[in-house]
Motif scaffolding. Sequence first.
Motif, PDB file in Angstrom:
ATOM      1  N   LEU A 130      -0.655  -8.779   5.064  1.00 49.23           N
ATOM      2  CA  LEU A 130      -1.011  -9.623   3.920  1.00 49.23           C
ATOM      3  C   LEU A 130       0.215 -10.325   3.349  1.00 49.23           C
ATOM      4  N   ALA A 131       1.334  -9.577   3.281  1.00 51.74           N
ATOM      5  CA  ALA A 131       2.566 -10.183   2.760  1.00 51.74           C
ATOM      6  C   ALA A 131       3.043 -11.301   3.674  1.00 51.74           C
ATOM      7  N   ALA A 132       2.977 -11.077   4.996  1.00 48.91           N
ATOM      8  CA  ALA A 132       3.400 -12.109   5.949  1.00 48.91           C
ATOM      9  C   ALA A 132       2.506 -13.335   5.852  1.00 48.91           C
ATOM     10  N   ALA A 133       1.191 -13.096   5.685  1.00 49.47           N
ATOM     11  CA  ALA A 133       0.266 -14.229   5.560  1.00 49.47           C
ATOM     12  C   ALA A 133       0.555 -15.027   4.301  1.00 49.47           C
ATOM     13  N   LEU A 134       0.863 -14.328   3.195  1.00 51.21           N
ATOM     14  CA  LEU A 134       1.172 -15.019   1.951  1.00 51.21           C
ATOM     15  C   LEU A 134       2.440 -15.850   2.087  1.00 51.21           C
ATOM     16  N   VAL A 135       3.478 -15.273   2.707  1.00 51.10           N
ATOM     17  CA  VAL A 135       4.718 -16.011   2.921  1.00 51.10           C
ATOM     18  C   VAL A 135       4.480 -17.213   3.818  1.00 51.10           C
ATOM     19  N   ALA A 195       0.247   4.709   7.926  1.00 52.89           N
ATOM     20  CA  ALA A 195       0.764   3.616   8.757  1.00 52.89           C
ATOM     21  C   ALA A 195      -0.195   2.442   8.772  1.00 52.89           C
ATOM     22  N   ASN A 196      -1.504   2.722   8.830  1.00 54.17           N
ATOM     23  CA  ASN A 196      -2.500   1.649   8.837  1.00 54.17           C
ATOM     24  C   ASN A 196      -2.463   0.860   7.532  1.00 54.17           C
ATOM     25  N   VAL A 197      -2.366   1.603   6.433  1.00 57.49           N
ATOM     26  CA  VAL A 197      -2.302   0.923   5.131  1.00 57.49           C
ATOM     27  C   VAL A 197      -1.045   0.056   5.037  1.00 57.49           C
ATOM     28  N   ALA A 198       0.087   0.609   5.498  1.00 65.30           N
ATOM     29  CA  ALA A 198       1.337  -0.159   5.469  1.00 65.30           C
ATOM     30  C   ALA A 198       1.236  -1.408   6.336  1.00 65.30           C
ATOM     31  N   VAL A 246      -1.466  -3.124   7.052  1.00 59.46           N
ATOM     32  CA  VAL A 246      -2.304  -4.110   6.358  1.00 59.46           C
ATOM     33  C   VAL A 246      -1.518  -4.808   5.256  1.00 59.46           C
ATOM     34  N   ILE A 247      -0.747  -4.015   4.486  1.00 57.78           N
ATOM     35  CA  ILE A 247       0.047  -4.602   3.404  1.00 57.78           C
ATOM     36  C   ILE A 247       1.074  -5.584   3.951  1.00 57.78           C
TER      37      ILE A 247
END
Length: 209
Positions: free
Chosen positions: A38-43, A29-32, A34-35
């Motif tokens: 990161l995806a939200a920040a990129l968008v 869950a922690n890894v998900a 973080v991913i």
Amino acid sequence: MPLSPDLLLYLATRPWELGDLATWLGATANVATVILALAAALVGYRVYKVESGRDARAERERRERAADERRVQASLISVWYGRSAESTPLFGRSGWSAYNWGGWIVNASDSPVYDATLRFHRLSTPTSAAASWTNGVIRVVPPYRGELLVSVNGEAAPDDLTDDERNGDLEVSLLFRDAAGRRWLRDRRGYLHEKGTPPDLMATAMVLA
């Protein structure tokens, strides 16, 4: 790379080394998380770049429109060096005539322009030095009155001005004030520049034109 038989046997006989199910789920869950972050920040970054680019283009277009509006009247003021369409008699004698040469000003706008200062420019030659001079200031140039001639001859003209120079080898520039009070320079190449020059420095601006 496949796990070796010895390692598989070791983990099978010691399951606690793998941790319990809750630990694995929490780690996953922690890894998900973080991913996803990161995806939200990129968008979000891409959206910000798109919005920033759109705002920058809108601001640039607004400034260009404002600059065009400021130049509307000034762009309709023309100046060039040339001769009169018809010659005039010399010394009152029949058959003796000459053309009048000078700087021509045309105000094709709907409003007058003010404090028009036409400057003549002589280029440097092997026999004469570069020079520039004015023959007075025209306080008002009315609209739609045809071509206004400023004679090249005057007290400020160089004494060694040749006939060839008088008859077409000179250049002119024009400094003037539009109806809104903005100062403009039409330089020797015909380009238009807005000037932030106070009145007492107008002559200096003309020399640099």
